[in-house]
Design a protein around this motif. Structure first.
Motif, PDB file in Angstrom:
ATOM      1  N   LYS A  23       0.760  -1.227  -0.018  1.00 13.53           N
ATOM      2  CA  LYS A  23       0.057   0.040   0.150  1.00 13.53           C
ATOM      3  C   LYS A  23       0.834   1.383  -0.118  1.00 13.53           C
ATOM      4  O   LYS A  23       0.295   2.310  -0.388  1.00 13.53           O
ATOM      5  N   SER A  67      -2.547   4.553   7.157  1.00 14.74           N
ATOM      6  CA  SER A  67      -3.947   4.977   6.927  1.00 14.74           C
ATOM      7  C   SER A  67      -4.879   4.967   8.226  1.00 14.74           C
ATOM      8  O   SER A  67      -4.504   4.347   9.447  1.00 14.74           O
ATOM      9  N   LEU A  72      -6.152   6.216   3.427  1.00 19.23           N
ATOM     10  CA  LEU A  72      -4.726   6.102   3.216  1.00 19.23           C
ATOM     11  C   LEU A  72      -4.177   7.432   3.166  1.00 19.23           C
ATOM     12  O   LEU A  72      -4.790   8.312   2.445  1.00 19.23           O
TER      13      LEU A  72
END
Lengths: 612, 84
Positions: A237, B53, B58
């Protein structure tokens, strides 16, 4: 051949001299020995070319190869490899790229394309499920890569994927690259393969296809996907948030950045060219290649100021490292604009950034003067000057005509001792990871098949965060240790050769992918059952095959070296202190692990074991 | 304020330190993201290697000095890798 699932079982051979094409059906055993991508491409290149081949002559070939996973939903499998003899280095050349093109070719019905010969006039190749055609590309000649993509989408439809050159490739500039997907700019950047395409008068290869790829075991595949994809999404991510340039500040901290043409390892302005800065200013969204759950690509726009008009791919870590840190240019919009020019005209940002940084150092030392540069200065951090040099390089004009030859040849042309400041291995500029920060990169760069390459072995992955317990690396390695780095690189090059042949993105390792996951995918898609050892032997075979090609081109231990700056000049920075890599010790260990003699030649027993 | 922190991916390997995969704690007063991460041992230069996040969103910029001011805060921490 018996049809192996996952593959199409045919490769298109196009002869641009005769204007004819045919399907090649390779023996099934070759798919087991080389898998696809880089492996199959290196096999074909060695069969079709050799030491006497002029890289820019009709006898050179340009090979596009996908892997067995292309066209499926295996994560990151929408990639392909382009292989050729490099005009920049004169040895084995290749590049790995994502985007949409590879999976689209597969869905059009081919595993790959071999382009031979040379057309007398500009042409393109179009392939879909029904037909192949060589089309007149005179109207495209002179267009940049973005406009070429648009024109071909207008002609063949929006779902067409385009691989093409810009004007730099047309001019056969030795640093020219091949660009895919228009303004999303997925690029085969290194080795000057855009010049090979230009030498063939081949402007573009456009593909369109929607035929699904048949796989061996759908149930097994779905089960693996449920385990692996969420793991990759979570683990990467950070890359989705800030792209590959998101780690610039961390790289600065540990001394990985090539600041001031590799003279410094840290720089107080590094955060200004980071992925975080990009996210705050010019980022529109993350870009995902086909079948990719990571999304490290950047889609950016600059709407005002001197660099307004950029609307497409944002700069990667390597690009901000070379056009930014190495030139000490901290203006992110200038770096982005320069990268956009490189993408449009089709030229390698690493080679270009390295050449400009070298010129800044030569200017500082008085070796290059205002007069050489057409009446202008070129100081460190001069954003406007950097952009101007990029323009000259892409167009092959002014001093840029020299720099476009790449750092090695450019330094030889400039002379006056400038070779000392050309930071390359075998004629390919170092990318933006310093072996004084991750010691394994020393032997990695020195022995990479295409010259200084950070992804051929990617040993810094294993000195940073990645573990591979299946091959004896349960913990992250000490980044300054010498012992074991030769062995590490032999193994990691084998692993990365497999990744380049299956055509999977190496960033999956950052997401927690293990070799056993890859073997599971291989079995589910193709039905091939292999052990970890057998898989790595395929990688070893591929790496040795490339070495044999290079040996025929005159490469030996004398070329497995590094610039003196990297081995003899400590940088006294916070991240690396006085550290210098001990290349000789690592190389000795590497040759021993590879089964190569002291001149870097594979021993007979090594070749016999690998079936070469 | 109840804070729950979860760590994903290869962060322990990247930072080369032991970090709990999951931790929860209570604070009477608002704290910053930086202070919250410090509770599980992520501090100083470690922050250059992480992305967070907050409640599923995020972060798209540096938010380490932002205050957490909700009753229930879920923080996810991800590794950030340099280079390609």
């Amino acid at each position: 051949m018996k049809q192996i699932k996952g593959y199409r079982g045919r490769i298109l051979e196009v002869d641009l001299t005769s204007g004819k094409w045919k399907d090649l059906h390779l023996d099934e055993s070759l798919y087991h020995k080389y898998l696809g991508g880089s492996g199959m491409g290196s096999y074909l290149l060695k069969e079709l070319t050799g030491p006497g081949t002029d890289p820019l002559g009709p006898e050179n070939v340009l090979i596009y190869m996908t892997g067995p996973f292309a066209g499926t939903k295996v994560p990151t499998s929408g990639r392909h490899q382009i292989i050729s003899k490099s005009p920049l280095t004169g040895i084995y050349g290749e590049g790995d790229v994502g985007g949409t093109w590879g999976s689209t070719l597969k869905k059009a019905g081919y595993d790959g394309i071999v382009v031979k010969g040379m057309s007398e006039t500009p042409v393109g190749i179009y392939i879909d499920e029904e037909k192949v055609e060589i089309f007149n590309a005179e109207e495209l000649w002179g267009l940049d890569s973005f406009d070429t993509d648009e024109k071909l989408k207008e002609k063949y439809g929006k779902d067409t994927s385009v691989s093409c050159i810009g004007q730099s490739g047309e001019k056969k500039i030795l640093s020219a690259c091949i660009v895919h997907d228009g303004k999303n700019a997925r690029v085969v950047g290194r080795c000057g393969l855009g010049a090979v395409m230009g030498s063939k008068n081949l402007k573009a290869v456009a593909v369109k296809g929607g035929n699904e790829v048949s796989i061996h075991d759908t149930g097994k595949f779905v089960e693996i996907q449920k385990r692996v994809v969420p793991m990759l999404v979570q683990g990467t991510k950070g890359m989705k948030a800030f792209g590959t340039a998101g780690g610039v500040s961390a790289a600065n901290l540990v001394g990985d950045l090539p600041v001031k043409n590799w003279r410094r390892g840290d720089w107080e302005e590094s955060a200004l060219i980071s992925g975080q800065k990009m996210a705050e200013t010019i980022l529109k969204r993350a870009y995902f290649c086909t079948s990719c759950p990571i999304g490290c690509g950047r889609d950016v726009a600059i709407t005002e100021g001197p660099y307004a008009g950029v609307d497409g791919a944002g700069p990667e870590y390597e690009t901000v490292g070379m056009l930014g840190a190495s030139c000490m240019v901290s203006d992110l919009e200038a770096v982005t604009y320069a990268a956009d020019l490189c993408n449009r005209w089709g030229i390698d940002t690493i080679e270009v950034g390295s050449a400009i940084a070298m010129t800044m150092e030569l200017y500082e030392k008085g070796i290059v003067t205002d007069e050489d540069l057409g009446g202008r200065s070129l100081e460190w951090g001069d954003a406007e000057g950097m952009v101007e040099m990029v323009k000259q390089i892409t167009k092959g004009e002014g001093f840029g005509k020299i720099l476009g030859m790449g750092v090695k040849k450019a330094s030889e042309a400039i002379g006056k001792g400038s070779e000392k400041y050309a930071i390359h291995v075998k004629g390919l500029a170092l990318p933006a990871h310093d072996p004084r920060c991750y010691s394994g990169m020393a032997v990695g760069y020195a022995t990479s098949s295409r010259g200084a390459c950070h992804v051929a072995g990617g040993s810094y992955f294993f000195e940073k965060a990645v573990t591979l317990p299946e091959i004896g690396y349960p913990e992250v390695l000490d980044r300054f240790k010498t012992e074991g780095k030769g062995i590490l690189n032999a193994k990691s090059q084998n692993i990365m050769s497999v990744m380049d042949s299956l055509k999977m993105c190496k960033f999956t390792f950052y997401g927690g992918m293990k070799l056993t996951h890859i073997l599971e995918y291989l079995e589910a898609i193709t039905g091939m059952v292999m052990t970890v050892e057998e898989l790595l032997e395929v990688g070893e075979r591929i790496y040795n095959l490339k070495r044999l090609y290079n040996i025929e081109c005159g490469i030996g231990a004398k070329d497995d070296t590094l610039p003196e700056r990297i081995t003899a000049e400590p940088r006294h920075d916070v991240g690396t202190g006085e550290y210098l890599p001990d290349l000789d010790t690592m190389l000795e260990e590497y040759y021993r692990e590879r089964g190569w003699d002291s001149d870097g030649r594979p021993e007979i027993k090594t070749l016999e074991r690998l079936g070469l | 304020m109840h804070v729950k922190i979860r760590v994903f991916g290869l962060l322990k390997e990247l930072l080369k330190k032991e970090i709990p995969c999951e931790a929860s704690f209570y604070r009477a007063e608002p704290i910053t993201v930086r202070e919250a991460l410090s509770e599980i041992g992520i501090n100083g230069d470690d922050l250059l290697w992480v992305v967070v996040s907050i409640n599923g969103e995020l972060a798209k910029k540096d938010i380490f000095d932002d205050y957490l001011d909700k009753d229930q805060v879920d923080i996810s921490v991800y590794p950030l890798f340099a280079g390609g």
